[in-house]
Design a protein around this motif. Structure first.
Motif, PDB file in Angstrom:
ATOM      1  N   ASN A 159      29.195  82.632  23.056  1.00  0.00           N
ATOM      2  CA  ASN A 159      29.451  83.951  23.624  1.00  0.00           C
ATOM      3  C   ASN A 159      28.529  84.957  22.936  1.00  0.00           C
ATOM      4  O   ASN A 159      28.954  85.786  22.127  1.00  0.00           O
ATOM      5  CB  ASN A 159      30.918  84.326  23.429  1.00  0.00           C
ATOM      6  CG  ASN A 159      31.315  85.559  24.202  1.00  0.00           C
ATOM      7  OD1 ASN A 159      30.619  85.980  25.134  1.00  0.00           O
ATOM      8  ND2 ASN A 159      32.436  86.158  23.817  1.00  0.00           N
ATOM      9  N   ASP A 160      27.237  84.876  23.282  1.00  0.00           N
ATOM     10  CA  ASP A 160      26.215  85.625  22.555  1.00  0.00           C
ATOM     11  C   ASP A 160      25.629  86.786  23.330  1.00  0.00           C
ATOM     12  O   ASP A 160      24.642  87.401  22.904  1.00  0.00           O
ATOM     13  CB  ASP A 160      25.083  84.678  22.131  1.00  0.00           C
ATOM     14  CG  ASP A 160      24.477  83.922  23.313  1.00  0.00           C
ATOM     15  OD1 ASP A 160      24.814  84.249  24.466  1.00  0.00           O
ATOM     16  OD2 ASP A 160      23.668  83.010  23.069  1.00  0.00           O
TER      17      ASP A 160
ATOM     18  N   ALA B 143      33.864  83.733  31.912  1.00  0.00           N
ATOM     19  CA  ALA B 143      35.023  84.031  31.065  1.00  0.00           C
ATOM     20  C   ALA B 143      34.530  84.142  29.627  1.00  0.00           C
ATOM     21  O   ALA B 143      34.275  83.135  28.970  1.00  0.00           O
ATOM     22  CB  ALA B 143      36.081  82.945  31.192  1.00  0.00           C
ATOM     23  N   GLU B 144      34.382  85.359  29.155  1.00  0.00           N
ATOM     24  CA  GLU B 144      33.829  85.602  27.823  1.00  0.00           C
ATOM     25  C   GLU B 144      34.958  85.772  26.814  1.00  0.00           C
ATOM     26  O   GLU B 144      35.678  86.761  26.831  1.00  0.00           O
ATOM     27  CB  GLU B 144      32.935  86.838  27.845  1.00  0.00           C
ATOM     28  CG  GLU B 144      31.711  86.673  28.738  1.00  0.00           C
ATOM     29  CD  GLU B 144      30.819  87.895  28.735  1.00  0.00           C
ATOM     30  OE1 GLU B 144      31.318  88.998  28.403  1.00  0.00           O
ATOM     31  OE2 GLU B 144      29.626  87.765  29.068  1.00  0.00           O
ATOM     32  N   GLY B 145      35.107  84.767  25.949  1.00  0.00           N
ATOM     33  CA  GLY B 145      36.102  84.856  24.891  1.00  0.00           C
ATOM     34  C   GLY B 145      37.531  84.744  25.344  1.00  0.00           C
ATOM     35  O   GLY B 145      38.440  85.163  24.632  1.00  0.00           O
ATOM     36  N   PHE B 146      37.783  84.154  26.515  1.00  0.00           N
ATOM     37  CA  PHE B 146      39.150  84.066  27.033  1.00  0.00           C
ATOM     38  C   PHE B 146      40.020  83.131  26.189  1.00  0.00           C
ATOM     39  O   PHE B 146      41.215  83.371  26.044  1.00  0.00           O
ATOM     40  CB  PHE B 146      39.144  83.563  28.478  1.00  0.00           C
ATOM     41  CG  PHE B 146      38.798  84.618  29.501  1.00  0.00           C
ATOM     42  CD1 PHE B 146      38.193  85.808  29.135  1.00  0.00           C
ATOM     43  CD2 PHE B 146      39.073  84.416  30.844  1.00  0.00           C
ATOM     44  CE1 PHE B 146      37.874  86.775  30.073  1.00  0.00           C
ATOM     45  CE2 PHE B 146      38.769  85.371  31.795  1.00  0.00           C
ATOM     46  CZ  PHE B 146      38.155  86.549  31.406  1.00  0.00           C
TER      47      PHE B 146
ATOM     48  N   GLU C 266      34.334  82.962  20.231  1.00  0.00           N
ATOM     49  CA  GLU C 266      32.947  82.502  20.092  1.00  0.00           C
ATOM     50  C   GLU C 266      32.411  81.845  21.356  1.00  0.00           C
ATOM     51  O   GLU C 266      31.213  81.554  21.427  1.00  0.00           O
ATOM     52  CB  GLU C 266      32.839  81.500  18.942  1.00  0.00           C
ATOM     53  CG  GLU C 266      33.163  82.068  17.573  1.00  0.00           C
ATOM     54  CD  GLU C 266      33.060  81.021  16.488  1.00  0.00           C
ATOM     55  OE1 GLU C 266      32.483  79.932  16.755  1.00  0.00           O
ATOM     56  OE2 GLU C 266      33.565  81.263  15.383  1.00  0.00           O
ATOM     57  N   SER C 267      33.279  81.603  22.342  1.00  0.00           N
ATOM     58  CA  SER C 267      32.906  80.776  23.485  1.00  0.00           C
ATOM     59  C   SER C 267      32.938  81.557  24.793  1.00  0.00           C
ATOM     60  O   SER C 267      33.754  82.453  24.981  1.00  0.00           O
ATOM     61  CB  SER C 267      33.841  79.566  23.587  1.00  0.00           C
ATOM     62  OG  SER C 267      33.842  78.842  22.374  1.00  0.00           O
TER      63      SER C 267
ATOM     64  N   VAL D 160      29.520  74.684  20.701  1.00  0.00           N
ATOM     65  CA  VAL D 160      30.484  75.746  20.418  1.00  0.00           C
ATOM     66  C   VAL D 160      31.911  75.249  20.645  1.00  0.00           C
ATOM     67  O   VAL D 160      32.135  74.234  21.316  1.00  0.00           O
ATOM     68  CB  VAL D 160      30.161  76.962  21.316  1.00  0.00           C
ATOM     69  CG1 VAL D 160      30.528  76.657  22.776  1.00  0.00           C
ATOM     70  CG2 VAL D 160      30.857  78.226  20.839  1.00  0.00           C
ATOM     71  N   ILE D 161      32.888  75.958  20.105  1.00  0.00           N
ATOM     72  CA  ILE D 161      34.297  75.580  20.240  1.00  0.00           C
ATOM     73  C   ILE D 161      34.715  75.568  21.715  1.00  0.00           C
ATOM     74  O   ILE D 161      34.400  76.486  22.475  1.00  0.00           O
ATOM     75  CB  ILE D 161      35.199  76.556  19.449  1.00  0.00           C
ATOM     76  CG1 ILE D 161      34.955  76.368  17.952  1.00  0.00           C
ATOM     77  CG2 ILE D 161      36.673  76.341  19.782  1.00  0.00           C
ATOM     78  CD1 ILE D 161      35.655  77.404  17.098  1.00  0.00           C
TER      79      ILE D 161
END
Length: 299
Positions: free
Chosen positions: A224-225, A192-195, A199-200, A125-126
């Motif tokens: 980030n699923d 840290a979800e999507g900080f 997508e990460s 992932v990015i």
């Protein structure tokens, strides 16, 4: 005179020159160095020449400059960066073999986290992390772990802003950040979800050093699923505990009542390490035994 250069010490100007180079700009002309360091051309020319003489910069055949390998030589001597990286690498590898995304190790550097190791797969992932790169402490799971256990003065300074905002999930206010830090201290890990990218998701735990202080942070960057972070936290905690044990060994009292010895910072054969230590011990007793022994071993 270039803007902002007045009143700087000579050391500060040298550091400005070195800081002009980064992962995206590893080769710079003299003019580019002067512009990036915000220094007059004449000053930049003199400072660059001094750094080149000391091996901190290297001039290439196309008249560009790059950072000198002597900087790496200095860094490799400290347990705080390259030594820590050497100690923790087996544990990062173990995590990375399970996660197969990004695994990274960071240390505190001012108001940023400085990443000293990263392992990634090509289709991961990015992730914005680079080895030797920095990210503001508030914007990543690794950074939040370090900030949560930092000195109150640093926490207050970061919480006062300004905040670099990457996405609509990045913390951007003092109350939001302080609530996050309380949660990190309570949980013993950070998520840290999507900080930084939507997508990460980052998950990180502290690495405890000698004396019980937080020495570094060990983390992963994953898709980030919405899946549970608990399995990753457990995996990271086991790896961090292993790295902490190895750090404690590295800081044990060493031979001749000296501390912070080479044995636990260097990967090599037992006999090679014993030989290196014998050279060092002989040198301390007097003379140029180190260079004599090295010449003998090379012949």
């Amino acid at each position: 005179m270039a803007r902002g250069s007045a009143g700087l010490s000579v050391l500060s100007r040298h550091l400005r020159i070195l800081e002009a180079f980064d992962a995206w700009h590893p080769f710079l002309t003299l003019s580019e160095v002067a512009d990036a360091a915000d220094l007059p051309r004449s000053s930049a020319h003199r400072l660059v020449a001094e750094l080149e003489r000391e091996g901190l910069l290297e001039r290439l055949s196309d008249r560009t400059y790059r950072l000198g390998v002597r900087l790496w030589e200095f860094a490799s001597r400290t347990p705080g960066a390259v030594g820590l990286r050497e100690i923790a690498r087996p544990w990062l590898t173990a995590v990375h073999e399970r996660v197969r995304q990004h695994t990274q190790l960071g240390v505190l550097s001012g108001r940023d986290i400085l990443f000293i190791e990263r392992m990634s797969t090509r289709d991961a992932v990015i992730n914005a992390t680079l080895i030797g790169g920095r990210i503001p402490l508030h914007a990543s799971s690794n950074g939040l772990v370090l900030l949560a256990h930092a000195d109150r003065t640093l926490i207050d300074a970061v919480a006062a802003g300004p905040f670099r905002v990457y996405t609509d999930r990045t913390p951007r206010t003092e109350p939001e950040l302080r609530a996050l830090l309380r949660q990190v201290r309570e949980d013993g890990f950070a998520v840290a979800e999507g900080f930084i990218h939507v997508e990460s998701r980052g998950v990180a735990v502290p690495v405890i050093g000698p004396g019980g202080t937080v020495y570094a942070s060990l983390g992963v960057v994953l898709p980030n699923d919405g899946t549970s972070a608990v399995p990753y936290v457990d995996l990271l905690r086991r790896a961090a505990a292993g790295a902490a044990r190895d750090l404690a060994t590295a800081y044990r009292p060493d031979v001749n009542e000296r501390t912070h010895g080479i044995r636990s910072l260097v990967t090599g054969s037992r006999r090679s390490l014993e030989f290196l230590e014998s050279i060092d011990a002989t040198t301390l007793e007097g003379g140029d035994a180190r260079s004599d022994a090295l010449r003998a071993s090379a012949s």
